[in-house]
Design an enzyme around this catalytic site. Structure first.
Site, PDB file in Angstrom:
ATOM      1  N   ASN A 139      31.450 -49.253 -27.471  1.00 24.14           N
ATOM      2  CA  ASN A 139      31.322 -50.637 -27.951  1.00 24.14           C
ATOM      3  C   ASN A 139      32.093 -50.781 -29.257  1.00 24.14           C
ATOM      4  OD1 ASN A 139      30.581 -53.159 -28.735  1.00 24.14           O
ATOM      5  ND2 ASN A 139      28.366 -52.733 -28.885  1.00 24.14           N
ATOM      6  N   CYS A 172      30.903 -55.362 -31.262  1.00 23.30           N
ATOM      7  CA  CYS A 172      29.691 -56.165 -31.453  1.00 23.30           C
ATOM      8  C   CYS A 172      29.882 -57.087 -32.652  1.00 23.30           C
ATOM      9  CB  CYS A 172      28.486 -55.276 -31.683  1.00 23.30           C
ATOM     10  SG  CYS A 172      26.998 -56.231 -31.953  1.00 23.30           S
ATOM     11  N   GLY A 192      30.952 -61.569 -18.802  1.00 22.85           N
ATOM     12  CA  GLY A 192      31.200 -62.873 -19.426  1.00 22.85           C
ATOM     13  C   GLY A 192      30.858 -63.954 -18.423  1.00 22.85           C
ATOM     14  N   GLY A 193      29.576 -64.295 -18.404  1.00 16.59           N
ATOM     15  CA  GLY A 193      29.139 -65.420 -17.567  1.00 16.59           C
ATOM     16  C   GLY A 193      29.052 -65.138 -16.079  1.00 16.59           C
ATOM     17  N   THR A 228      23.764 -62.141 -19.521  1.00 17.41           N
ATOM     18  CA  THR A 228      22.866 -63.290 -19.702  1.00 17.41           C
ATOM     19  C   THR A 228      22.158 -63.667 -18.392  1.00 17.41           C
ATOM     20  OG1 THR A 228      24.327 -64.035 -21.467  1.00 17.41           O
ATOM     21  CG2 THR A 228      22.828 -65.674 -20.571  1.00 17.41           C
TER      22      THR A 228
HETATM   23  C1  FMN Z   1      20.860 -60.272 -25.915  1.00 13.47           C
HETATM   24  C2  FMN Z   1      22.162 -59.551 -25.755  1.00 13.47           C
HETATM   25  C3  FMN Z   1      22.286 -58.247 -26.238  1.00 13.47           C
HETATM   26  C4  FMN Z   1      23.492 -57.555 -26.109  1.00 13.47           C
HETATM   27  N1  FMN Z   1      23.584 -56.283 -26.574  1.00 13.47           N
HETATM   28  C5  FMN Z   1      24.751 -55.585 -26.405  1.00 13.47           C
HETATM   29  C6  FMN Z   1      24.825 -54.236 -26.810  1.00 13.47           C
HETATM   30  O1  FMN Z   1      23.868 -53.625 -27.301  1.00 13.47           O
HETATM   31  N2  FMN Z   1      26.021 -53.603 -26.638  1.00 13.47           N
HETATM   32  C7  FMN Z   1      27.112 -54.205 -26.060  1.00 13.47           C
HETATM   33  O2  FMN Z   1      28.165 -53.569 -25.919  1.00 13.47           O
HETATM   34  N3  FMN Z   1      27.047 -55.490 -25.645  1.00 13.47           N
HETATM   35  C8  FMN Z   1      25.895 -56.190 -25.808  1.00 13.47           C
HETATM   36  N4  FMN Z   1      25.812 -57.488 -25.368  1.00 13.47           N
HETATM   37  C9  FMN Z   1      26.991 -58.099 -24.711  1.00 13.47           C
HETATM   38  C10 FMN Z   1      26.868 -58.018 -23.185  1.00 13.47           C
HETATM   39  O3  FMN Z   1      26.821 -56.684 -22.737  1.00 13.47           O
HETATM   40  C11 FMN Z   1      28.009 -58.765 -22.470  1.00 13.47           C
HETATM   41  O4  FMN Z   1      29.231 -58.093 -22.691  1.00 13.47           O
HETATM   42  C12 FMN Z   1      28.162 -60.198 -22.941  1.00 13.47           C
HETATM   43  O5  FMN Z   1      26.891 -60.804 -23.144  1.00 13.47           O
HETATM   44  C13 FMN Z   1      28.956 -61.074 -21.939  1.00 13.47           C
HETATM   45  O6  FMN Z   1      28.315 -61.090 -20.677  1.00 13.47           O
HETATM   46  P1  FMN Z   1      27.321 -62.280 -20.222  1.00 13.47           P
HETATM   47  O7  FMN Z   1      28.013 -63.569 -20.473  1.00 13.47           O
HETATM   48  O8  FMN Z   1      27.050 -62.020 -18.757  1.00 13.47           O
HETATM   49  O9  FMN Z   1      26.075 -62.146 -21.022  1.00 13.47           O
HETATM   50  C14 FMN Z   1      24.614 -58.202 -25.481  1.00 13.47           C
HETATM   51  C15 FMN Z   1      24.475 -59.497 -25.011  1.00 13.47           C
HETATM   52  C16 FMN Z   1      23.277 -60.172 -25.127  1.00 13.47           C
HETATM   53  C17 FMN Z   1      23.174 -61.564 -24.581  1.00 13.47           C
END
Ligand code: FMN
Length: 305
Positions: free
Chosen positions: A129, A132, A245-246, A268
């Protein structure tokens, strides 16, 4: 007609491309009432850091139009707890485990990689990662310097034989250029993309809705951006890509497959519909059956453009 969803990446075999995005699927078995873990293509863990992290002050999540903001701040119990309490649980499963790690220095990445090297029977791949947006030190602020990103990847490459994915976000700068550089530094693939930095305001209190002021935007709101980057990266670099991403529905998943994604990580979506991943696997199968696609590779990367 049976549809073969098998996905191969650098010697690893996944029974289907559907996985869970880091930080959105608990830390161990929290989703067991909704998801059959055996049916997932892979499991990606919450970010692990060397030392435990308490994360940011609350409130640290809020809903926004077609998405959410989070500023969790990499809360986790640290490497030792992961090795003692989480690895034994995951070692009983056949589903490939991808461990997500973050650090504040190349030394941290080296420690994490050395520890995961010893667990290579269970830990099939490492997601680094680098992106962040919610933490000082270990987040984009630390990582904004290009040489630090590359140092982190080199430290993992030198100490762990597993497949390495570098997790990127446009917040880091020119994503395409950085993607090329991390591959040269030793990453085997890319994880695209982490959240985009955003904010929301409570108009009655006139305060930010997140105690951290800003947080990472995720969900359908960022899907077109993620799709564009996955498309461009696949076209230019041809490297394996974990897309996030979505991705919430089979339609989303299929769009990402058509632009070339190898794995599809639901983030999400797990909060909106906890069994989202199971619906997605079924939906991809149905789409392929309808279109007469016998193997997923007949669909992957077939955008007519
Ligand atoms: C509540 C939350 C916590 C997350 N924690 C991490 C994390 O610990 N490490 C990481 O690499 N990404 C983290 N992410 C990012 C997600 O892994 C993902 O890459 C990002 O949310 C986009 O995908 P989505 O739109 O399906 O949520 C987090 C996202 C959310 C919403």
């Amino acid at each position: 007609m049976t549809v073969d969803l098998t996905t191969k990446i650098k010697g690893l075999t996944f029974k289907n491309p559907v996985t869970v995005a880091s930080g959105t699927f608990g830390t161990k078995d929290e989703y067991k009432d909704f998801v059959d873990y055996k049916k997932l293509g892979a499991i990606i863990t919450k970010t692990i850091t060397v030392k435990p992290r308490a994360g940011n002050p609350m409130p640290r999540i809020c809903e926004t139009a077609s998405g959410m903001l989070n500023a969790i701040g990499l809360q986790n119990k640290g490497l030792e707890d992961f090795l003692e309490n989480k690895i034994p649980f995951f070692s009983k499963m056949k589903t490939p485990l991808i461990v997500n790690i973050a650090g504040e220095s190349a030394g941290d990445f080296e420690k994490l990689a050395k520890a995961l090297e010893k667990e290579k029977k269970v830990v099939k791949a490492i997601e680094v990662n680098l992106s962040c947006p919610n933490v000082e030190g270990g987040g984009t602020n630390f990582m904004k310097k290009r040489d630090r990103i590359l140092e982190a990847i080199r430290a993992v490459r030198e100490n762990a034989p597993q497949v390495i994915f570098a997790k990127l976000s446009p917040e880091l700068g020119d994503l395409l250029e950085i993607a090329g550089e991390v591959l040269k530094a030793g990453a085997d693939g890319l994880s695209i993309m982490n959240t985009l930095k955003g904010m929301a305001v409570d108009i009655h209190k006139r305060t930010p809705r997140l105690a951290n002021l800003t947080g990472g935007l995720s969900g359908p709101a960022i899907k077109p951006v993620a799709l564009r980057y996955v498309y461009e990266v696949k076209k230019k670099l041809k490297a394996p890509v974990i897309a996030s991403g979505g991705i919430m529905t089979a339609q989303d998943a299929i769009e990402f497959l058509i632009v070339g994604a190898d794995l599809l990580a639901v983030g999400t979506g797990n909060f909106v519909q906890p069994k989202c991943t199971m619906d997605l696997i079924r939906g991809i199968q149905e789409y392929c059956r309808e279109k007469g696609i016998e193997h997923l590779d007949e669909l992957r990367g077939t955008l007519k453009a």
